[in-house]
Design an enzyme around this catalytic site. Structure first.
Site, PDB file in Angstrom:
ATOM      1  N   LEU A   1       0.857  -1.180   0.000  1.00 17.09           N
ATOM      2  CA  LEU A   1       0.000   0.000   0.000  1.00 17.09           C
ATOM      3  C   LEU A   1       0.895   1.232   0.000  1.00 17.09           C
ATOM      4  CD1 LEU A   1      -2.719  -0.923   2.690  1.00 17.09           C
ATOM      5  CD2 LEU A   1      -2.982  -0.982   0.203  1.00 17.09           C
ATOM      6  N   ASP A   2       0.419   2.306  -0.628  1.00 22.36           N
ATOM      7  CA  ASP A   2       1.184   3.549  -0.597  1.00 22.36           C
ATOM      8  C   ASP A   2       1.358   4.015   0.849  1.00 22.36           C
ATOM      9  OD1 ASP A   2       1.201   3.483  -3.316  1.00 22.36           O
ATOM     10  OD2 ASP A   2      -0.381   4.980  -3.579  1.00 22.36           O
ATOM     11  N   LYS A   3       2.366   4.817   1.069  1.00 21.42           N
ATOM     12  CA  LYS A   3       2.659   5.298   2.419  1.00 21.42           C
ATOM     13  C   LYS A   3       1.460   6.017   3.035  1.00 21.42           C
ATOM     14  CE  LYS A   3       5.835   8.317   4.969  1.00 21.42           C
ATOM     15  NZ  LYS A   3       7.025   9.197   4.877  1.00 21.42           N
TER      16      LYS A   3
END
Length: 442
Positions: free
Chosen positions: A184-186
């Site tokens: 998942l993106d940050k």
């Protein structure tokens, strides 16, 4: 009488490894080629290959289960026949199968270095407590955590706090660390799966790669899409000049990307709450697609610019959350988990007056899974075959026309039919050819 001079025996460490030797009478044998387990080599160790290690290389098995045995030592054991697979000689690069027996020398036998000490604990008690507080599902094969926004999935340049660095706290009773199988993106929160064994890591990785895992995201977007439910199909590629840090829609060189969306509720024309289901896994896919249709995710300044932020007290953090994850399990029923919203997202939903009970109805019906690459190839071949048949039919119809007589003049092309006369405009004469007026008449 002088005592007899005794020559001191050479230590085992001073001996050079050689080929097979027969044990001397009256001497106990600790390890060697072809030694039976019943006598003389009782200290030799035996291990049974389990299902998680099916098909891996022998040296990889040592790396997983006996990390204190380095590759050089494994190669020496294999070369001298001290490591056996089902009683047969084996090389470090040979593949092993579930149920086979690996026999290796005793632990205090031929080693190049002292036994490895257990690695010191690198996480504080607070970090362990924090990591374990994120777990929302745990079984023999998998863990699912609710990743908070701002915590990266993996480390990188100037990124020191990440999920991968917390896996030591998530081992529990397992001897190996959990492994990430997707990301998942940050700044994206929500359900993130980690595999607890090498075998389950391979299993889950195939499910994500094959697009059979169902992922549902919630997002707040700026404005309201004109069409409340649809499919965004826009190819995505890395944007030149950004070092791969930013993506963009590229209709010529981009990779095919598909995202289904449904508008759940709207707050006037100011914002909308949408559910998203990606059918492909491109980098920043949801963010790029929503910005491309003119409705960037609230807080996503990278792709929406200044227009991605709402005025008032709505948080400036990104409002994208992996709400639900459903994936097949190697041992039993599918994993189906729901991750609660982070605090800033929940506050924004409350301020905008959205009813959370309406959200999980979106994409509740699993429906047919997206077509795999093989299915798409078969569909394309069938379509091409149909086109070829139609073209063959056209050629046959032309070839079955009556043949022209030899030596005859080529047929003159038929005159094109005259276009129908346009209706007379009121008050105007018809523009067609005029008829001659008979003589003797006015």
């Amino acid at each position: 009488m002088k005592p007899p001079i005794r020559t001191p025996a050479r230590k085992p460490a001073d001996r050079k490894p050689s080929g097979p030797r027969r044990p001397s009478p009256g001497r106990t044998r600790t390890a060697g080629v072809g030694a039976s387990i019943s006598k003389g080599s009782a200290e030799a160790r035996q291990f049974t290959v389990d299902a998680d290690d099916d098909g891996i290389r022998l040296d990889r098995w040592f790396h997983r289960h006996l990390p204190d045995v380095n590759f050089n030592l494994v190669s020496r054991w294999a070369r001298t026949g001290q490591v056996r697979l089902d009683g047969k000689r084996v090389g470090p690069g040979d593949r092993i199968a579930s149920g086979q027996t690996i026999r290796i020398p005793p632990a205090d036998g031929d080693t190049d270095r002292p036994a490895a000490k257990p690695a010191p604990r690198t996480l504080s008690e607070d970090q362990v407590a924090f990591a374990q507080s994120l777990v929302i599902h745990k079984d023999r094969a998998a863990l699912v955590i609710n990743k908070p926004p701002g915590l990266a999935t993996q480390g990188g340049t100037r990124t020191h706090a990440h999920v991968d660095g917390l896996t030591e706290a998530l081992m529990y009773e397992s001897p190996v660390r959990p492994k990430l199988v997707h990301r998942l993106d940050k700044d994206t929160s929500g359900a993130l799966l980690l595999a607890r064994t090498p075998g389950s890591a391979a299993y889950f990785s195939k499910r994500f790669a094959g697009r059979s895992a169902k992922k549902i995201y919630w997002a707040l977007v700026v404005g309201v899409p004109d069409i409340y439910s649809g499919l965004i199909e826009l190819p995505i590629a890395k944007q030149p000049g950004t070092g791969g840090e930013k993506m963009h829609v590229d209709t010529e060189n981009g990779q095919p990307s598909r995202t289904a969306y449904q508008v759940i509720e709207r707050a006037g024309s100011r914002a909308a709450w949408v559910a998203l289901q990606p059918f492909t896994g491109r980098t920043h896919q949801l963010r790029v697609h929503l910005a491309a249709i003119g409705h960037p995710i609230v807080g996503d300044g990278k792709y929406g610019g200044p227009d991605a932020f709402l005025t008032g007290t709505i948080s400036r953090k990104m409002h994208l959350h992996a709400r639900r994850l459903k994936i097949a399990h190697p041992d039993g029923p599918a994993i189906d988990v729901i991750a609660d919203l982070p605090e800033h997202f929940a506050d924004s939903m409350e301020q905008l007056g959205f009813d959370l009970s309406l959200g999980d109805a979106a994409f509740a019906d699993d429906g047919p899974p997206p077509a795999t690459r093989e299915v798409k190839k078969q569909q394309a071949k069938a379509h091409a075959k149909t086109l070829r048949k139609e073209r063959r039919g056209e050629r046959r119809s032309r070839s079955t026309a009556a043949p022209k007589a030899k030596g005859s003049a080529p047929a003159r092309p038929k005159k094109a039919a005259k276009p129908a006369a346009a209706p007379k405009a009121p008050g105007r004469a018809h523009p067609g050819p005029s008829r001659p007026t008979p003589r003797g008449k006015g």
